[in-house]
Design a protein around this motif. Structure first.
Motif, PDB file in Angstrom:
ATOM      1  N   LEU A  18      22.553  38.127  29.340  1.00 24.49           N
ATOM      2  CA  LEU A  18      21.989  37.574  30.578  1.00 24.49           C
ATOM      3  C   LEU A  18      20.483  37.368  30.457  1.00 24.49           C
ATOM      4  O   LEU A  18      19.944  36.352  30.882  1.00 24.49           O
ATOM      5  N   ILE A  19      19.815  38.335  29.850  1.00 22.48           N
ATOM      6  CA  ILE A  19      18.359  38.232  29.680  1.00 22.48           C
ATOM      7  C   ILE A  19      18.007  37.018  28.826  1.00 22.48           C
ATOM      8  O   ILE A  19      17.096  36.252  29.159  1.00 22.48           O
ATOM      9  N   ASP A  20      18.748  36.830  27.737  1.00 25.47           N
ATOM     10  CA  ASP A  20      18.463  35.687  26.871  1.00 25.47           C
ATOM     11  C   ASP A  20      18.784  34.369  27.557  1.00 25.47           C
ATOM     12  O   ASP A  20      18.128  33.358  27.307  1.00 25.47           O
ATOM     13  N   MET A  22      18.409  33.848  30.766  1.00 25.18           N
ATOM     14  CA  MET A  22      17.269  33.625  31.683  1.00 25.18           C
ATOM     15  C   MET A  22      16.099  33.035  30.919  1.00 25.18           C
ATOM     16  O   MET A  22      15.427  32.120  31.379  1.00 25.18           O
ATOM     17  N   LEU A  23      15.862  33.586  29.752  1.00 29.17           N
ATOM     18  CA  LEU A  23      14.741  33.164  28.920  1.00 29.17           C
ATOM     19  C   LEU A  23      14.888  31.724  28.452  1.00 29.17           C
ATOM     20  O   LEU A  23      13.969  30.912  28.594  1.00 29.17           O
ATOM     21  N   ARG A  26      14.525  29.180  31.210  1.00 32.16           N
ATOM     22  CA  ARG A  26      13.134  28.987  31.616  1.00 32.16           C
ATOM     23  C   ARG A  26      12.376  28.152  30.591  1.00 32.16           C
ATOM     24  O   ARG A  26      11.652  27.226  30.942  1.00 32.16           O
ATOM     25  N   LEU A  27      12.596  28.467  29.321  1.00 35.06           N
ATOM     26  CA  LEU A  27      11.935  27.721  28.240  1.00 35.06           C
ATOM     27  C   LEU A  27      12.310  26.248  28.287  1.00 35.06           C
ATOM     28  O   LEU A  27      11.473  25.358  28.148  1.00 35.06           O
ATOM     29  N   CYS A  81      25.812  35.347  17.456  1.00 41.36           N
ATOM     30  CA  CYS A  81      26.622  36.561  17.616  1.00 41.36           C
ATOM     31  C   CYS A  81      27.111  36.711  19.036  1.00 41.36           C
ATOM     32  O   CYS A  81      26.353  37.129  19.913  1.00 41.36           O
ATOM     33  N   SER A 110      19.364  36.699  16.326  1.00 46.67           N
ATOM     34  CA  SER A 110      18.320  37.721  16.231  1.00 46.67           C
ATOM     35  C   SER A 110      18.166  38.202  14.788  1.00 46.67           C
ATOM     36  O   SER A 110      17.224  38.896  14.464  1.00 46.67           O
ATOM     37  N   GLU A 111      19.112  37.801  13.931  1.00 45.11           N
ATOM     38  CA  GLU A 111      19.065  38.267  12.539  1.00 45.11           C
ATOM     39  C   GLU A 111      18.755  37.147  11.563  1.00 45.11           C
ATOM     40  O   GLU A 111      19.353  36.072  11.617  1.00 45.11           O
ATOM     41  N   PRO A 132      13.311  36.380  19.292  1.00 46.45           N
ATOM     42  CA  PRO A 132      13.298  35.625  20.541  1.00 46.45           C
ATOM     43  C   PRO A 132      12.755  34.209  20.348  1.00 46.45           C
ATOM     44  O   PRO A 132      11.791  34.004  19.625  1.00 46.45           O
ATOM     45  N   VAL A 133      13.437  33.279  21.017  1.00 42.66           N
ATOM     46  CA  VAL A 133      13.078  31.875  20.893  1.00 42.66           C
ATOM     47  C   VAL A 133      11.736  31.623  21.591  1.00 42.66           C
ATOM     48  O   VAL A 133      11.465  32.176  22.647  1.00 42.66           O
ATOM     49  N   GLN A 134      10.906  30.816  20.962  1.00 46.02           N
ATOM     50  CA  GLN A 134       9.567  30.537  21.482  1.00 46.02           C
ATOM     51  C   GLN A 134       9.452  29.095  21.979  1.00 46.02           C
ATOM     52  O   GLN A 134      10.289  28.252  21.641  1.00 46.02           O
ATOM     53  N   GLN A 135       8.385  28.857  22.711  1.00 46.66           N
ATOM     54  CA  GLN A 135       8.102  27.507  23.192  1.00 46.66           C
ATOM     55  C   GLN A 135       8.026  26.533  22.024  1.00 46.66           C
ATOM     56  O   GLN A 135       8.513  25.407  22.107  1.00 46.66           O
TER      57      GLN A 135
ATOM     58  N   LEU B  35       5.349  31.942  30.733  1.00 49.77           N
ATOM     59  CA  LEU B  35       6.425  31.139  31.324  1.00 49.77           C
ATOM     60  C   LEU B  35       6.442  31.223  32.850  1.00 49.77           C
ATOM     61  O   LEU B  35       7.165  30.491  33.504  1.00 49.77           O
ATOM     62  N   PHE B  43       9.064  35.433  37.831  1.00 48.45           N
ATOM     63  CA  PHE B  43       9.876  35.350  36.618  1.00 48.45           C
ATOM     64  C   PHE B  43       9.842  36.634  35.796  1.00 48.45           C
ATOM     65  O   PHE B  43      10.882  37.179  35.438  1.00 48.45           O
ATOM     66  N   MET B  50      16.059  42.945  35.279  1.00 49.37           N
ATOM     67  CA  MET B  50      17.330  42.760  34.584  1.00 49.37           C
ATOM     68  C   MET B  50      17.381  43.685  33.376  1.00 49.37           C
ATOM     69  O   MET B  50      18.397  44.308  33.072  1.00 49.37           O
TER      70      MET B  50
END
Lengths: 180, 150
Positions: A18-20, A22-23, A26-27, A81, A110-111, A132-135, B35, B43, B50
């Motif tokens: 879920l966190i990823d 959201m990220l 947003r990105l 994964c 992540s690996e 984590p994926v960046q802009q 962001l 955000f 979470m």
């Protein structure tokens, strides 16, 4: 299919975290993409119109044709994964599908496993992003989308050109139907 | 006794720097802050909230796995991997690093080793949570006082 004057690309993001989700949402939205997120590869396939069961062979081709008019996805970005169907399995299913194989697919993980990365790229993934994926990663997506958009347009114009050529070079063909 | 906005801003700056300096947070947290904008003013708070929920659930599950007889090392490894991912995504560097220490203990089915890791993980999480809650409190008070922060 009506073409909007201002093309806004639609990205389907697939991740069980879920966190990823959201990220990545947003990105992507920061880069003006339209975003749909799902939490599994199976849900992604359902969204894309591919039905996965015994009815696959016949029904899915019908289902995907129906969905083409309703669901317009320009890029799929998926985690590697995931429980159940992995991102790699999803990539393969998409590339095996007549209606979906031209949609660019990006894998996230992540690996940092070189053999994994190569496998995905060989299977047809456009990019492999480390989490984590960046802009900066998301900024790499637009060229892939522009490329597939212009590829579509090229194929359209080639089809039309061919039609015109056929008309010109077969003058003996009698026109049975009025021009539509 | 209320502090004025300038004092609060100074405190926020100091606290945030400390959290980065002490390794609780890394650059990914800064990415999250970048962001956030006027259209998504909460955000970071949403993502971190979470993360807190997620953390508490995973820590509980890991404890349960270790209490089982025999302990479910495969499941603990899976949880550690999952937690490593989510902590990396929010920039929780120290938590992430402790997650990485589980693997060898899981592979060798070392119960004591895993228990020590879990203890350390719970501690790091607790410190991080306190630090972030204080950070958000300062931000809230600054906003309430009419101030702003980058």
């Amino acid at each position: 299919m009506a073409m909007a004057l201002e093309t806004q690309f639609h990205v389907l993001a697939v991740d069980d975290s879920l966190i990823d989700r959201m990220l990545i949402e947003r990105l992507l939205k920061t880069s003006s993409f339209n975003v749909t997120t799902v939490d599994s590869a199976t849900k992604a396939l359902k969204f894309l119109g591919l039905v996965e069961d015994e009815l696959r062979n016949f029904e899915s081709s019908v289902a995907s044709e129906i969905h083409q008019d309703v669901v317009d996805v320009n890029l799929i970005i998926t985690d590697y994964c995931m429980p159940g169907m992995t991102g790699y399995d999803l990539l393969r299913k998409i590339k095996e599908s007549k209606s979906l194989k031209n949609i660019p697919v990006v894998i996230m993980s992540s690996e940092n496993v070189p053999s994994r990365i190569n496998r995905c790229l060989e299977e047809g993934a456009e990019e492999f992003f480390l989490k984590p994926v960046q802009q900066a990663d998301v900024n790499k997506l637009k060229p892939h989308l522009m490329k597939s958009k212009s590829k579509e347009e090229n194929e359209e114009s080639l089809k039309n050109k061919r039609k015109d050529m056929e008309e010109i070079y077969s003058p003996n063909k009698t026109r049975l139907r009025c021009s539509s | 006794m209320t502090m004025d906005v300038n004092q609060l801003q100074a405190k926020l700056c100091e606290h945030q720097s400390a959290m980065f300096h002490q390794g609780f947070l890394d650059d990914q947290f800064s990415q999250l802050q970048k962001l956030q904008d006027e259209s998504t003013p909460d955000f970071v708070l949403e993502v971190v909230t979470m993360f807190f929920d997620d953390s508490e659930s995973i820590l509980k599950n890991m404890a349960r796995c270790l209490e089982q007889v025999p302990a479910d090392f495969k499941q603990i490894d899976a949880y550690a991997h999952q937690y490593k991912g989510s902590s990396a995504s929010v920039g929780a560097a120290r938590v992430k690093n402790v997650c990485a220490t589980f693997r060898p203990f899981c592979e060798t089915k070392n119960l004591d080793g895993c228990m020590r890791c879990l203890q350390q993980l719970q501690q790091e999480y607790s410190l991080l949570k306190n630090g972030l809650q204080y950070l958000f409190r300062l931000q809230k008070d600054i906003k309430a006082g009419g101030g702003s922060f980058s």
